[in-house]
Scaffold this active site. Structure first.
Site, PDB file in Angstrom:
ATOM      1  CB  VAL A   1       2.118 -14.030  43.623  1.00 51.58           C
ATOM      2  CG1 VAL A   1       1.444 -15.255  43.043  1.00 51.58           C
ATOM      3  CG2 VAL A   1       1.775 -13.832  45.104  1.00 51.58           C
TER       4      VAL A   1
ATOM      5  N   GLY B   1      -8.217 -22.539  50.684  1.00 48.65           N
ATOM      6  CA  GLY B   1      -9.116 -21.397  50.768  1.00 48.65           C
ATOM      7  C   GLY B   1      -9.857 -21.064  49.492  1.00 48.65           C
TER       8      GLY B   1
ATOM      9  CB  THR C   1     -10.529 -19.361  54.225  1.00 48.03           C
ATOM     10  OG1 THR C   1     -10.023 -18.114  54.743  1.00 48.03           O
ATOM     11  CG2 THR C   1     -11.591 -19.092  53.167  1.00 48.03           C
TER      12      THR C   1
ATOM     13  CE  LYS D   1      -6.950  -8.318  49.429  1.00 48.65           C
ATOM     14  NZ  LYS D   1      -6.772  -9.313  48.343  1.00 48.65           N
TER      15      LYS D   1
ATOM     16  CE1 TYR E   1      -6.225  -8.975  53.160  1.00 47.10           C
ATOM     17  CE2 TYR E   1      -8.087  -7.479  53.447  1.00 47.10           C
ATOM     18  CZ  TYR E   1      -7.574  -8.683  53.014  1.00 47.10           C
ATOM     19  OH  TYR E   1      -8.407  -9.592  52.406  1.00 47.10           O
TER      20      TYR E   1
ATOM     21  CG  ASN F   1      -7.236 -16.517  45.459  1.00 44.30           C
ATOM     22  OD1 ASN F   1      -8.185 -15.979  46.023  1.00 44.30           O
ATOM     23  ND2 ASN F   1      -6.563 -17.535  46.008  1.00 44.30           N
ATOM     24  CB  ALA F   2      -1.481 -15.604  45.909  1.00 38.92           C
ATOM     25  N   GLY F   3      -2.843 -14.328  48.608  1.00 40.83           N
ATOM     26  CA  GLY F   3      -2.819 -13.212  49.538  1.00 40.83           C
ATOM     27  C   GLY F   3      -2.525 -13.641  50.960  1.00 40.83           C
TER      28      GLY F   3
END
Length: 257
Positions: free
Chosen positions: A59, A17, A185, A154, A150, A85-87
Site C-alpha cells: 500500500v 488482525g 492483535t 493517524k 504513528y 486498514n493496512a498499517g
C-alpha cells in the site's frame, strides 16, 4: 445477516488482525470481498477460508494500490467500499533521534497509503456516483498517544478523512474512519507479550474496564458501510472503551452524595 449483500469491498492489511476480522464480518454480512496484503501466503489462506479473493499489494506504492482497484473493478464491475486498514507501528524513539528514513517509511505506510486508497477508490466511485471509503485511524490520531510518527500519521488520517468527505459528498460518496483503542492483535502482542497480556494491561486503564476486541472494530466498519450508516460522512467513530473521552473516569459503586 445480509446487510452488506453484494457490496464489492477491498480491505487492505487483511491477512491478520483488524483486517482479517473485518473481512470475516463483511463476508458473513454478504459482501463480496477482495483481501489485500503484503503477506501473500497468509492472505491467500484467509481468502480461501472465507471464500473471498486475494491480491497482493504494497500500500506504500501507489501503482500497487491503483492496480488493486482496477483489477477489482475489472473482475466485479464496480467498487462499493474501500477499507484502508493496512498499517504498522513504525519507528519508535525520541524526537531527537528519529531518522529521516525511518520517519518517511512510517508515514508512507500509515498516511500516504491512505491517500492512495482514497484517490483511486474515488476515481472509480465518482463515475458510479456512489461508494464508501473507510480507514483505520486510531485514538492516537485524537489524543497524545503512541510513537511520534504513528501519532502524526493517524492525526493526518483524521484530517484527510474530513477533507475528502467534504469533497466527495457531492458525488454521493461517504468517507469515514474508525479509531480503535488498543486491540489485542499480533501488532500489539509484539509490544505487550501476547494477546492476553494486552487485555490484562489495557482493561484496567479503560473506563469500561475491558479491552476492545477486533470483531468490535469490524462491526464498526460494517455499520459505517451499511444502510444504517447512510447519512454518516466526515466522521471518526471511536471504539476505545472510553479511554480517550474520559480517561480519568473513577471506578466506584458509591451512589451516595
Amino acid at each position: 445477516m445480509t446487510q452488506l449483500n453484494g457490496l464489492v469491498t477491498i480491505i487492505t492489511g487483511a491477512a491478520a488482525g483488524l483486517g482479517q476480522a473485518t473481512a470475516l464480518r463483511f463476508v458473513a454480512d454478504g459482501a463480496t470481498v477482495v483481501l489485500s496484503d503484503i503477506q501473500v501466503e497468509r492472505g491467500l489462506a484467509v481468502a480461501k477460508e472465507l471464500g473471498a479473493s486475494f491480491r497482493a499489494a504494497n500500500v506504500a506504492v501507489e501503482a500497487d494500490v491503483a492496480a488493486l482497484v482496477d483489477e477489482t473493478v475489472q473482475r466485479f464491475g464496480r467498487l462499493d467500499c474501500m477499507i484502508n486498514n493496512a498499517g504498522v507501528l513504525g519507528v519508535v524513539g525520541s524526537i531527537a533521534e528519529i531518522s529521516d528514513t525511518a520517519w518517511n517509511d512510517t508515514i508512507s505506510v500509515l498516511l500516504s497509503s491512505v491517500f492512495y486508497g482514497m484517490k483511486h477508490a474515488a476515481r472509480v466511485m465518482i463515475g458510479q456516483r456512489s461508494g464508501v471509503i473507510l480507514t483505520t485511524a486510531s485514538i492516537a490520531g485524537l489524543v497524545a498517544r503512541g510513537p511520534h510518527a504513528y501519532a502524526a500519521a493517524k492525526h493526518g488520517v483524521v484530517g484527510l478523512t474530513k477533507s475528502v468527505a467534504s469533497e466527495l459528498a457531492a458525488h454521493g460518496i461517504r468517507v469515514n474512519a474508525v479509531a480503535p483503542g488498543t486491540v489485542p492483535t499480533e501488532l500489539t502482542s509484539a509490544i505487550y507479550g501476547g494477546e492476553d497480556a494486552v487485555r490484562r494491561k489495557v482493561a484496567p486503564a479503560n473506563p469500561l474496564r475491558r479491552a476492545v476486541e477486533a470483531d468490535e472494530i469490524a462491526g464498526a466498519f460494517a455499520y459505517l458501510a451499511g444502510p444504517d450508516g447512510c447519512s454518516i460522512t466526515g466522521q471518526v467513530l471511536t471504539v476505545d472503551a472510553g479511554v480517550s473521552a474520559c480517561p480519568a473516569a473513577p471506578r466506584t459503586t458509591d451512589t451516595t452524595s
